[in-house]
Design a protein around this motif. Structure first.
Motif, PDB file in Angstrom:
ATOM      1  N   ILE A  65       0.862  -1.182   0.000  1.00 32.07           N
ATOM      2  CA  ILE A  65       0.000   0.000   0.000  1.00 32.07           C
ATOM      3  C   ILE A  65       0.895   1.228   0.000  1.00 32.07           C
TER       4      ILE A  65
ATOM      5  N   LEU B 264       0.920   5.258   0.742  1.00 37.43           N
ATOM      6  CA  LEU B 264       0.251   6.425   1.312  1.00 37.43           C
ATOM      7  C   LEU B 264       1.043   7.672   0.927  1.00 37.43           C
TER       8      LEU B 264
ATOM      9  N   VAL C 268      -5.865  -6.149   5.764  1.00 36.55           N
ATOM     10  CA  VAL C 268      -6.103  -4.723   5.574  1.00 36.55           C
ATOM     11  C   VAL C 268      -7.556  -4.429   5.926  1.00 36.55           C
TER      12      VAL C 268
ATOM     13  N   ARG D  75      -8.740  -1.071   6.418  1.00 33.39           N
ATOM     14  CA  ARG D  75      -9.188   0.171   5.782  1.00 33.39           C
ATOM     15  C   ARG D  75      -7.985   0.901   5.208  1.00 33.39           C
ATOM     16  N   VAL D  76      -8.190   1.553   4.068  1.00 26.50           N
ATOM     17  CA  VAL D  76      -7.130   2.364   3.457  1.00 26.50           C
ATOM     18  C   VAL D  76      -7.737   3.647   2.910  1.00 26.50           C
TER      19      VAL D  76
ATOM     20  N   GLU E 120      -3.809   7.007   5.166  1.00 33.61           N
ATOM     21  CA  GLU E 120      -3.929   6.173   6.364  1.00 33.61           C
ATOM     22  C   GLU E 120      -4.242   4.733   5.982  1.00 33.61           C
ATOM     23  N   ALA E 121      -3.617   3.796   6.695  1.00 27.68           N
ATOM     24  CA  ALA E 121      -3.924   2.376   6.530  1.00 27.68           C
ATOM     25  C   ALA E 121      -4.140   1.761   7.905  1.00 27.68           C
TER      26      ALA E 121
END
Length: 262
Positions: A6, A8, A88, A90-91, A95-96
């Motif tokens: 991911i 960010l 995971v 929430r992304v 923010e993850a």
């Protein structure tokens, strides 16, 4: 969701989060400078449900002696969650939220939640451990590998600990507190007012590592990287300074890295 990396972003800062590789932060770029050592074992990994070494891999869990695998023989080191794939939850763009369910060899069911939050000036990592049943001792910490050089002079590490944990020949604290000594270090320090360590790459960037926690391990014996590790207790702390996770009280910790361009 998948375990793919991911990315960010916030301002000119970029963070790579790797749920499939132990929930670690794989990289942090500021103004195009990669601050973390690259590689599968590096970046910044979560140390949970314990930090550093457990002597002989054994700890007292109530009246029961538990044995962890000796992955740093003759000791067990850095917890189990860095070896697993995280989920995971929430992304968003900056923010993850990741979760990891504790499994064997850890003897208790529970869940770890980690939040990675990026701004243009800081990265905040927050972690919590909750139990699904009985209480158990645990620790939380982070193990970042900061690059020693960003192409210029070596990083300078500045902090003012109240004490240094005396280190025995087995690399574990003896229980004695001594006056802080000059490096090189692979040592645990006490900072009762909270962890506060500044890493400065002259002419490039300064990063201030802070945490409300009172313990930090500084490791600068490696040529390529310097580690500044905020944690909720000292190495072997499951035995010497246990923090209980209960149904009513999870164990929570946070650290923030804030940077200034030079």
């Amino acid at each position: 969701m998948s375990d793919e990396d991911i990315t960010l972003t916030a301002g000119d800062a970029e963070v790579t989060v790797q749920p499939g590789n132990g929930g670690r932060v794989g990289g942090l770029r500021v103004d195009g400078l990669q601050l973390l050592r690259q590689g599968e074992r590096f970046g910044c990994f979560p140390m949970v449900p314990w930090c550093g070494r457990i002597r002989d891999g054994r700890f007292l869990d109530g009246a029961t002696v538990r044995q962890m695998p000796l992955n740093a023989a003759p000791h067990a080191i850095h917890g189990t969650a860095r070896d697993g794939a995280w989920k995971v939850a929430r992304v968003t763009a900056d923010e993850a939220v990741l979760t990891y369910d504790l499994v064997e060899p850890w003897p208790h069911p529970g869940r770890i939640t980690q939040i990675v939050r990026l701004t243009g000036e800081s990265l905040t990592l927050t972690m919590g451990v909750e139990t699904h049943g009985s209480s158990f001792p645990a620790q939380i910490g982070w193990h970042p590998w900061f690059n020693r050089t960003l192409g210029g002079p070596d990083v300078q590490v500045a902090f003012e600990p109240a004490w240094q944990e005396e280190r025995g020949e087995d690399h574990l604290p003896t229980g004695n507190r001594v006056e802080p000594k000059p490096g090189p270090w692979d040592d645990c320090f006490g900072m009762p007012g909270g962890v506060d360590v500044t890493l400065t790459w002259p002419g490039q960037v300064a990063v201030r590592v802070t945490s409300p926690e009172k313990w930090v391990v500084v490791y600068d014996e490696q040529e390529a990287a310097v580690c500044v590790e905020p944690q909720t207790g000292p190495p072997n702390g499951l035995n010497t300074l246990p923090r209980l996770v209960t149904l009513l009280e999870p164990l929570e910790a946070t650290t923030t890295w804030s940077w200034t361009r030079l």
